[in-house]
Write a protein that holds these residues in place. Structure first.
Motif, mmCIF file in Angstrom:
data_model
loop_
_atom_site.group_PDB
_atom_site.id
_atom_site.type_symbol
_atom_site.label_atom_id
_atom_site.label_comp_id
_atom_site.label_asym_id
_atom_site.label_seq_id
_atom_site.Cartn_x
_atom_site.Cartn_y
_atom_site.Cartn_z
ATOM 1 N N UNK A 126 0.793 -1.220 0.000
ATOM 2 C CA UNK A 126 0.000 0.000 0.000
ATOM 3 C C UNK A 126 0.822 1.265 0.000
ATOM 4 N N UNK A 127 0.211 2.349 -0.510
ATOM 5 C CA UNK A 127 0.906 3.619 -0.612
ATOM 6 C C UNK A 127 -0.105 4.753 -0.724
ATOM 7 N N UNK A 132 3.082 -3.798 -5.451
ATOM 8 C CA UNK A 132 3.059 -3.658 -3.998
ATOM 9 C C UNK A 132 2.388 -2.355 -3.592
ATOM 10 N N UNK A 133 2.822 -1.255 -4.202
ATOM 11 C CA UNK A 133 2.312 0.057 -3.797
ATOM 12 C C UNK A 133 0.846 0.251 -4.169
ATOM 13 N N UNK A 182 5.644 3.091 3.916
ATOM 14 C CA UNK A 182 5.302 2.527 5.223
ATOM 15 C C UNK A 182 4.676 3.507 6.202
ATOM 16 N N UNK A 183 4.657 4.800 5.891
ATOM 17 C CA UNK A 183 4.083 5.738 6.859
ATOM 18 C C UNK A 183 2.611 5.455 7.124
ATOM 19 N N UNK A 184 1.929 4.844 6.164
ATOM 20 C CA UNK A 184 0.500 4.546 6.355
ATOM 21 C C UNK A 184 0.301 3.391 7.329
ATOM 22 N N UNK A 200 13.065 3.655 8.109
ATOM 23 C CA UNK A 200 11.915 3.890 7.225
ATOM 24 C C UNK A 200 12.417 4.555 5.949
ATOM 25 N N UNK A 201 11.890 4.096 4.830
ATOM 26 C CA UNK A 201 12.107 4.737 3.540
ATOM 27 C C UNK A 201 10.759 5.276 3.084
ATOM 28 N N UNK A 202 10.652 6.597 2.906
ATOM 29 C CA UNK A 202 9.357 7.218 2.678
ATOM 30 C C UNK A 202 9.412 8.322 1.633
ATOM 31 N N UNK A 203 8.275 8.562 1.011
ATOM 32 C CA UNK A 203 8.121 9.688 0.105
ATOM 33 C C UNK A 203 7.732 10.958 0.819
#
Length: 332
Positions: free
Chosen positions: A51-52, A64-65, A109-111, A134-137
């Protein structure tokens, strides 16, 4: 998991009850694991979550996203205690570089921050010497970003574009929250930054890199910035990637903008790499002088394949085949 009853973890602030099947922009409920692996290059046990909050046209992990839309199915939810126990077992058996973190990626992963916080608590309960990564946008709310900085030992932040029109066209989302969170991270979590990064897409984000670099330099010129060469994927499957020359040029542009630590990896090849051509010439006799066979085998040899002509049945490395997976980000 109370956050998921009225979810406002990302800047969409959908307010849906993800525990009861309501779906916001990310389309997912509880955290579900797509894959796990030990990464020596990152010294991390990587957990990829589904999820994303973005809908990036160039995503190389769109199955995945964009889950569940692509129709792929995964293992599902893994309780935090089970995930950490599995990580402990696999890390103990790993023979590579020492693993220092459990790193979460996606998607974004922030969600799934409440789940990651549960994992962090479980790591402490099981007495493991592991931090959280964490790797995040970066499309988190201010409150979520504060929690991320408090929680993590290592953070990678991807700034996908500088201008709002480009960011919206590429991701479907405004860029303002990302720039705000980047500034917060530099000011409040500088020691946690692994890198800031941008994927270079010719004609789209290549013109953005210098502006992003100037923005980062205005915050702290020492922040590491990495340019990642786009490889055709997803909706942009037929769009070209950058050349080596373009990537080198953009690094120069970013340094001139004031950044001290700039590097790049990945580009769309225009010719056979020199090291592969050398291997092909060396291997030609083993393949009867057939140039197509020698060139093909040279790619395996460049990864470390020892038997030529290739003979997997007699290979001493068949239980740890070096040609099984090539990680292009580990070299140029």
């Amino acid at each position: 998991m109370g956050d998921l009853e009225s979810c406002r973890l990302c800047e969409w602030k959908c307010g849906v009850n993800r525990l009861r099947g309501e779906r916001g922009v990310c389309r997912v409920g509880r955290a579900e694991v797509a894959a796990t692996m030990c990464s020596g290059s990152l010294a991390s046990y990587i957990v990829t979550l589904l999820g994303c909050c973005y809908r990036c046209l160039h995503c190389n992990a769109y199955r995945i996203s964009q889950y569940p839309d692509p129709g792929w199915h995964y293992a599902g939810h893994v309780p935090a205690a089970v995930l950490v126990a599995e990580a402990r077992e696999r890390i103990a058996a790993y023979r590579g570089r020492r693993i220092r973190t459990i790193g979460f990626t996606g998607g974004d992963p922030i969600i799934h921050l409440p789940y990651i916080e549960e994992v962090a608590a479980e790591v402490k309960r099981q007495g493991l010497d592991l931090g959280i990564g964490i790797s995040t946008g970066g499309f988190a709310t201010e409150a979520t970003m504060e929690r991320i900085v408090d929680l993590c030992r290592v953070i990678t932040l991807e700034i996908k574009a500088w201008s709002d029109p480009v960011h919206r066209a590429l991701t479907g989302s405004p860029v303002g929250p990302v720039l705000r969170n980047a500034e917060y991270l530099v000011h409040e979590g500088r020691d946690r930054i692994r890198v800031f990064r941008t994927v270079v897409i010719p004609g789209m984000t290549d013109r953005e890199a210098g502006k992003i670099a100037a923005f980062i330099a205005s915050l702290d010129p020492g922040v590491p910035y990495r340019l990642i060469g786009f490889r055709p994927n997803n909706v942009l499957y037929y769009h070209p990637g950058p050349s080596r020359g373009e990537m080198e040029h953009l690094c120069t542009v970013c340094r001139k903008a004031g950044l001290e630590d700039v590097a790049w990896s990945g580009y769309y090849p225009e010719a056979v790499p020199d090291e592969v051509a050398v291997e092909a010439a060396r291997l030609a006799p083993a393949y009867g002088g057939e140039p197509g066979a020698a060139l093909t085998a040279a790619y395996a040899a460049a990864c470390g394949c020892p038997t030529h002509p290739r003979n997997c049945g007699a290979c001493p490395l068949r239980d740890r085949c070096p040609a099984t997976l090539r990680e292009p980000w580990r070299g140029r």
